[in-house]
Scaffold this motif. Sequence first.
Motif, PDB file in Angstrom:
ATOM      1  N   GLN A 366       0.828  -1.202   0.000  1.00 49.52           N
ATOM      2  CA  GLN A 366       0.000   0.000   0.000  1.00 49.52           C
ATOM      3  C   GLN A 366       0.867   1.258   0.000  1.00 49.52           C
ATOM      4  OE1 GLN A 366      -2.511   1.958   0.057  1.00 49.52           O
ATOM      5  NE2 GLN A 366      -4.402   0.779   0.205  1.00 49.52           N
ATOM      6  N   ASP A 367       0.211   2.421  -0.216  1.00 52.82           N
ATOM      7  CA  ASP A 367       0.923   3.694  -0.124  1.00 52.82           C
ATOM      8  C   ASP A 367       1.528   3.845   1.269  1.00 52.82           C
ATOM      9  OD1 ASP A 367      -0.042   4.182  -2.651  1.00 52.82           O
ATOM     10  OD2 ASP A 367      -1.690   5.453  -1.978  1.00 52.82           O
ATOM     11  N   PRO A 368       2.712   4.434   1.374  1.00 51.96           N
ATOM     12  CA  PRO A 368       3.327   4.620   2.691  1.00 51.96           C
ATOM     13  C   PRO A 368       2.435   5.436   3.625  1.00 51.96           C
ATOM     14  CG  PRO A 368       4.911   5.076   0.944  1.00 51.96           C
ATOM     15  CD  PRO A 368       3.576   4.936   0.281  1.00 51.96           C
ATOM     16  N   ILE A 369       2.541   5.138   4.915  1.00 49.69           N
ATOM     17  CA  ILE A 369       1.845   5.941   5.929  1.00 49.69           C
ATOM     18  C   ILE A 369       2.779   7.111   6.253  1.00 49.69           C
ATOM     19  CG2 ILE A 369       0.735   5.935   8.195  1.00 49.69           C
ATOM     20  CD1 ILE A 369       0.483   2.906   7.964  1.00 49.69           C
ATOM     21  N   TYR A 370       2.616   8.206   5.520  1.00 50.73           N
ATOM     22  CA  TYR A 370       3.606   9.280   5.587  1.00 50.73           C
ATOM     23  C   TYR A 370       3.702   9.932   6.959  1.00 50.73           C
ATOM     24  CZ  TYR A 370       3.820   8.854   0.539  1.00 50.73           C
ATOM     25  OH  TYR A 370       3.992   8.370  -0.727  1.00 50.73           O
ATOM     26  N   ILE A 371       2.626   9.864   7.748  1.00 45.41           N
ATOM     27  CA  ILE A 371       2.703  10.457   9.087  1.00 45.41           C
ATOM     28  C   ILE A 371       3.360   9.503  10.082  1.00 45.41           C
ATOM     29  CG2 ILE A 371       0.766  12.026   8.749  1.00 45.41           C
ATOM     30  CD1 ILE A 371      -1.043  10.050  10.107  1.00 45.41           C
ATOM     31  N   ALA A 372       3.589   8.252   9.668  1.00 44.63           N
ATOM     32  CA  ALA A 372       4.386   7.324  10.477  1.00 44.63           C
ATOM     33  C   ALA A 372       5.825   7.428   9.986  1.00 44.63           C
ATOM     34  CB  ALA A 372       3.850   5.902  10.348  1.00 44.63           C
ATOM     35  N   ASN A 373       6.502   8.499  10.405  1.00 46.75           N
ATOM     36  CA  ASN A 373       7.833   8.792   9.889  1.00 46.75           C
ATOM     37  C   ASN A 373       8.833   8.951  11.030  1.00 46.75           C
ATOM     38  OD1 ASN A 373       7.219  11.335  10.958  1.00 46.75           O
ATOM     39  ND2 ASN A 373       6.519  12.122   8.985  1.00 46.75           N
ATOM     40  N   GLN A 374      10.067   9.293  10.664  1.00 45.01           N
ATOM     41  CA  GLN A 374      11.156   9.445  11.627  1.00 45.01           C
ATOM     42  C   GLN A 374      11.343   8.177  12.465  1.00 45.01           C
ATOM     43  OE1 GLN A 374      10.904  13.126  13.866  1.00 45.01           O
ATOM     44  NE2 GLN A 374       9.909  14.177  12.152  1.00 45.01           N
ATOM     45  N   GLY A 375      11.103   7.038  11.828  1.00 47.26           N
ATOM     46  CA  GLY A 375      11.211   5.771  12.544  1.00 47.26           C
ATOM     47  C   GLY A 375      12.616   5.202  12.517  1.00 47.26           C
ATOM     48  N   VAL A 376      12.958   4.457  13.558  1.00 47.71           N
ATOM     49  CA  VAL A 376      14.256   3.782  13.623  1.00 47.71           C
ATOM     50  C   VAL A 376      14.097   2.272  13.750  1.00 47.71           C
ATOM     51  CG1 VAL A 376      15.475   5.772  14.562  1.00 47.71           C
ATOM     52  CG2 VAL A 376      14.385   4.153  16.132  1.00 47.71           C
ATOM     53  N   ALA A 377      12.919   1.801  14.185  1.00 51.50           N
ATOM     54  CA  ALA A 377      12.725   0.359  14.343  1.00 51.50           C
ATOM     55  C   ALA A 377      11.238   0.046  14.447  1.00 51.50           C
ATOM     56  CB  ALA A 377      13.446  -0.160  15.584  1.00 51.50           C
ATOM     57  N   LEU A 378      10.883  -1.188  14.053  1.00 44.58           N
ATOM     58  CA  LEU A 378       9.532  -1.711  14.218  1.00 44.58           C
ATOM     59  C   LEU A 378       9.543  -2.706  15.366  1.00 44.58           C
ATOM     60  CD1 LEU A 378       8.735  -2.339  10.441  1.00 44.58           C
ATOM     61  CD2 LEU A 378       7.714  -0.553  11.871  1.00 44.58           C
ATOM     62  N   GLU A 379       8.519  -2.635  16.227  1.00 47.53           N
ATOM     63  CA  GLU A 379       8.466  -3.501  17.402  1.00 47.53           C
ATOM     64  C   GLU A 379       7.081  -4.109  17.524  1.00 47.53           C
ATOM     65  OE1 GLU A 379       9.321  -0.743  20.489  1.00 47.53           O
ATOM     66  OE2 GLU A 379      11.481  -0.679  20.090  1.00 47.53           O
ATOM     67  N   ARG A 380       7.028  -5.416  17.765  1.00 48.14           N
ATOM     68  CA  ARG A 380       5.742  -6.068  17.981  1.00 48.14           C
ATOM     69  C   ARG A 380       5.385  -5.972  19.455  1.00 48.14           C
ATOM     70  NH1 ARG A 380       6.213 -10.115  14.523  1.00 48.14           N
ATOM     71  NH2 ARG A 380       7.452 -11.367  15.966  1.00 48.14           N
ATOM     72  N   SER A 381       4.173  -5.508  19.707  1.00 48.13           N
ATOM     73  CA  SER A 381       3.672  -5.394  21.073  1.00 48.13           C
ATOM     74  C   SER A 381       2.383  -6.198  21.154  1.00 48.13           C
ATOM     75  CB  SER A 381       3.408  -3.926  21.433  1.00 48.13           C
ATOM     76  OG  SER A 381       2.843  -3.819  22.722  1.00 48.13           O
ATOM     77  N   GLY A 382       2.476  -7.416  21.699  1.00 45.03           N
ATOM     78  CA  GLY A 382       1.320  -8.303  21.674  1.00 45.03           C
ATOM     79  C   GLY A 382       1.055  -8.748  20.246  1.00 45.03           C
ATOM     80  N   ARG A 383      -0.136  -8.442  19.733  1.00 47.53           N
ATOM     81  CA  ARG A 383      -0.510  -8.835  18.378  1.00 47.53           C
ATOM     82  C   ARG A 383      -0.263  -7.724  17.366  1.00 47.53           C
ATOM     83  NH1 ARG A 383      -5.655  -8.909  18.228  1.00 47.53           N
ATOM     84  NH2 ARG A 383      -5.937 -10.333  16.468  1.00 47.53           N
ATOM     85  N   GLU A 384       0.009  -6.521  17.834  1.00 43.43           N
ATOM     86  CA  GLU A 384       0.129  -5.381  16.933  1.00 43.43           C
ATOM     87  C   GLU A 384       1.573  -4.898  16.851  1.00 43.43           C
ATOM     88  OE1 GLU A 384      -2.683  -2.513  18.319  1.00 43.43           O
ATOM     89  OE2 GLU A 384      -4.427  -3.698  17.684  1.00 43.43           O
ATOM     90  N   VAL A 385       1.829  -4.026  15.873  1.00 49.75           N
ATOM     91  CA  VAL A 385       3.183  -3.515  15.634  1.00 49.75           C
ATOM     92  C   VAL A 385       3.206  -2.015  15.890  1.00 49.75           C
ATOM     93  CG1 VAL A 385       4.993  -3.173  13.899  1.00 49.75           C
ATOM     94  CG2 VAL A 385       3.717  -5.328  13.975  1.00 49.75           C
ATOM     95  N   ASN A 386       4.265  -1.563  16.546  1.00 53.50           N
ATOM     96  CA  ASN A 386       4.473  -0.143  16.814  1.00 53.50           C
ATOM     97  C   ASN A 386       5.744   0.333  16.122  1.00 53.50           C
ATOM     98  OD1 ASN A 386       2.228  -0.193  18.532  1.00 53.50           O
ATOM     99  ND2 ASN A 386       3.492  -0.633  20.337  1.00 53.50           N
ATOM    100  N   LEU A 387       5.816   1.638  15.923  1.00 50.02           N
ATOM    101  CA  LEU A 387       7.001   2.268  15.345  1.00 50.02           C
ATOM    102  C   LEU A 387       7.737   3.039  16.431  1.00 50.02           C
ATOM    103  CD1 LEU A 387       8.708   3.189  12.854  1.00 50.02           C
ATOM    104  CD2 LEU A 387       7.172   5.171  12.710  1.00 50.02           C
ATOM    105  N   ARG A 388       9.016   2.695  16.626  1.00 47.72           N
ATOM    106  CA  ARG A 388       9.845   3.480  17.544  1.00 47.72           C
ATOM    107  C   ARG A 388      10.524   4.574  16.739  1.00 47.72           C
ATOM    108  NH1 ARG A 388      11.203   3.457  22.523  1.00 47.72           N
ATOM    109  NH2 ARG A 388      10.177   1.433  22.858  1.00 47.72           N
ATOM    110  N   ARG A 389      10.406   5.816  17.231  1.00 44.39           N
ATOM    111  CA  ARG A 389      10.876   6.972  16.470  1.00 44.39           C
ATOM    112  C   ARG A 389      12.182   7.520  17.032  1.00 44.39           C
ATOM    113  NH1 ARG A 389       5.167  10.142  15.416  1.00 44.39           N
ATOM    114  NH2 ARG A 389       6.094  10.669  13.404  1.00 44.39           N
ATOM    115  N   GLU A 390      12.779   8.426  16.261  1.00 44.60           N
ATOM    116  CA  GLU A 390      14.080   8.985  16.627  1.00 44.60           C
ATOM    117  C   GLU A 390      14.062   9.648  17.999  1.00 44.60           C
ATOM    118  OE1 GLU A 390      15.009  11.667  13.515  1.00 44.60           O
ATOM    119  OE2 GLU A 390      15.482  10.111  12.040  1.00 44.60           O
ATOM    120  N   ASP A 391      12.943  10.277  18.355  1.00 41.24           N
ATOM    121  CA  ASP A 391      12.872  10.993  19.632  1.00 41.24           C
ATOM    122  C   ASP A 391      12.528  10.078  20.804  1.00 41.24           C
ATOM    123  OD1 ASP A 391      10.234  10.413  19.131  1.00 41.24           O
ATOM    124  OD2 ASP A 391       9.556  12.496  19.017  1.00 41.24           O
TER     125      ASP A 391
END
Length: 518
Positions: A366-391
């Motif tokens: 799909q098209d990128p989620i442009y507001i999900a930016n400045q990310g450094v890593a993807l992390e699974r939390s339970g069943r879902e995935v979160n984005l860890r950001r630079e800050d």
Amino acid sequence: MKYKRLAAAVLAAALWLTGCGGAAAPAAPAGSGAASQSAADTAVQTAQKDRITEQFTLEKTIQLYEWGSAQKLTIHVPQLVCDSPDAAYLNDELAAMYAADFRQYEDSPEIEPQQDEWSPEIYINWDAYWYGDCVSLVVFRYDGGTDPGYSRGWCFDFATGKQVSVAEMLQRMGLDPDAVQQQMLREAMQTFDRHMAQGGYYEGLRSGGNLASMRMNTLENNQLDDLCLLLPEQNRLVLRGGCSSPAGSGWRQLDVEIPLQAADPQPQTVLTDTYGSASVQLEGTQGTITLRRTPETAAWDTDYGIRLEQDHTYPILGIYNEYIDLCIGELGASFHPVVYLLTRDGVVEYVDVLHCLMFGSALVCQDPIYIANQGVALERSGREVNLRREDGSVLELAPLTAEWNAQELPYEVTGAFNDMGDDQFDWMDVESNGSVQMGVQDNNVFYQGYADYLGVVPEGMVLGVWTNETVDGMPGITFVAAMKYDLYNETLTLTMINGQNPFAEGKTQLQLTRCPDN
């Protein structure tokens, strides 16, 4: 006006102009070192300069209207000095595009702008880049204002008197046109996505499918035949294209440097992840998703009508970026796998596996989620995935994924279209909310259903189509197709990706015509 060339060591011997071919240039005077090379270079430049002159030149400041401000015109239009039909056609095309609108001002009086008066300028000029007897002619036009201007190019072989394509020029340089094409598309899409994530994106772009249209235009307008070929210096090749922009004219220029010497292959980082019955592997821009037949995927047959007979591996379509991380999570209550990809620029892309499978066996990014930016890593939390950001902050991706899935269909693929080929009448009506109606088999079979936007590939915007059972009891159909709209001819080219073509069984491509509005 300007001439660019590869060094004489790369060029074939220069020819003095005789029609389109000619005799070889006389040998340079005897000498050694720089003096001999300089004489040879001068002979090459002289031969090249005689082959391209200007058919129209205008440099003056005029007053377009009685009460208007001063307008500066700097117009230089080239012509090929060659008597071949291709040269004549190209010269006429240049005249129509760049000279015709300004001939009326040749006799206009020159004026002096008032002190401190700003004078808008229309600027047209050209460069010639030589490779042996072949020239790449690039014309640049700037119409004033904040837009950066645009370039257009033509390639011509004086030895044969024929116009040649960019692909042919690349082959003569020892390059693989298909590989160069893929590099150009990746660079263009990466540039567009980077600009969107760095502030170009705003929420209104997803309304009416505008974002999908911009990504599609970026791919469509960077095909080899639409690019300018530049040779700014020895052993440097640059292809000039562009990418969509939400500002100004909607287009921004992009120059991509292409190595003339093949670089040693570099090892690709392989990214993998496994979650439940799904696993993913990504190497460069080649990715696959494997689904195993387990009780949780077997349940899809009852819940969604998706039957996975055995373990299956699917290629991922529509990925163009460089990636540093990936992770599989879920969306919703049942087993609903989503593969998230993190680009080198810190932006999240995703493949909604279950969503794609509802329409067939094609998995599209799909098209990128442009507001999900400045990310450094993807992390699974339970069943879902979160984005860890630079800050150090953490962004939940599941809600954004659901929001991004709910896009209106792009304007280009909505409306009424028909096909009256092969002595039959078929039609399709697509609404922006996804509602679809089709009359096929010479309008004897009527389908109603739903279409959803899945992503973009070079062949077009990818739609998944699902229909209900017909009133006559015929089973519904599902298919995935790339659709590309031709604005000038008002035609929609449908390229099948998965499933049976409902309009022409066995055909992988079909052209539909837009019906006039009532």
